[in-house]
Write a protein that holds these residues in place. Structure first.
Motif: not given
Length: 246
Positions: A141-147, A222-228
């Motif tokens: 959630n701290n990754f600045s993906f909008r850039d 994949v596990n809570p907090g991980y998407i695959g």
């Protein structure tokens, strides 16, 4: 023109494989999840399976966590893939095929396709009888993906991401783009924006490798907090999910 069908699986049953000998035939796709921290106790077992080149590679990492991750990843690959090929784990030989995609050829001449991804504490390994691609990401959630949205996503995809749970939406679509491009051997770059990642069926751009084929892509936790996500050639694939942790 080929298509890609994207969907999100709300329920995934991670099972323990019963038969020590496994096969992927026809439209079967097997997805394995491997937890790094749960397998640290097996480091010596995995390290004993590595060939000299792999042992040297493991020693080149500057951070110990990366060394451990590589040893567990390669050791697990050898154990799991060996079950499909009826080969001892240490006997497997990894070679590069088209577009520098790694594969293993069995002693009977049959080839299985596989692809691997890792992020944080988890490794995802997908296996099929035809081209396959996978990606797993920690939902940061701290990754600045909008850039990076304008250069890598379509306007519709950007609109979808900019809602509630934006980080989870971003990483879901990102893993989809990575998975299909890894399945085709395309690589990233400008093709990220051209690769459709929203739910539903989409026509592939002619500039994307594999655009003449039909693909199925499934996303899941994949596990809570991980998407695959896993992309497989041909629509209508049958997916099974296995947990490699003891």
């Amino acid at each position: 023109m080929g298509t890609i069908t994207n969907r999100y699986l709300n329920e995934v049953h991670w099972q323990q494989p019963g038969d020590p000998k496994l096969r992927v035939t026809g439209n079967a796709v097997h997805v394995w999840r491997i937890c790094i921290s749960k397998n640290l106790k097996r480091l010596e077992q995995f390290e004993a399976l590595l060939n000299p080149e792999e042992t040297l590679r493991a020693g080149r990492y500057k951070q110990q966590k990366d060394t451990y991750r590589f040893i567990i990843s390669r050791g697990m690959q050898r154990i799991i893939l060996g079950r499909y090929l009826d080969l001892l784990p240490a006997a497997l030989q990894f070679v590069l095929g088209d577009n520098k995609k790694p594969h293993v050829v069995g002693n009977n001449g049959d080839t299985i396709h596989y692809n691997l991804s890792h992020s944080g504490d988890w490794i995802l390994l997908a296996i099929a009888a035809s081209p396959i691609g996978t990606d797993v990401e920690f939902i940061d959630n701290n990754f600045s993906f909008r850039d990076i949205l304008p250069d890598n996503f379509s306007n519709d995809e950007i609109a979808y991401i900019n809602h509630d749970n934006a980080a989870e939406r971003f990483f879901t679509l990102w893993t989809r783009k990575e998975a299909i491009l890894k399945a085709t051997g395309q690589g990233l770059g400008e093709h990220l924006q051209l690769t459709p990642s929203l739910d539903g069926e989409h026509t592939l751009s002619r500039s994307v490798i594999g655009a003449d084929k039909n693909w199925q892509l499934n996303s899941f936790l994949v596990n809570p907090g991980y998407i695959g996500s896993v992309a497989a050639e041909d629509a209508g694939q049958f997916f099974l999910f296995f947990d490699a942790n003891t």
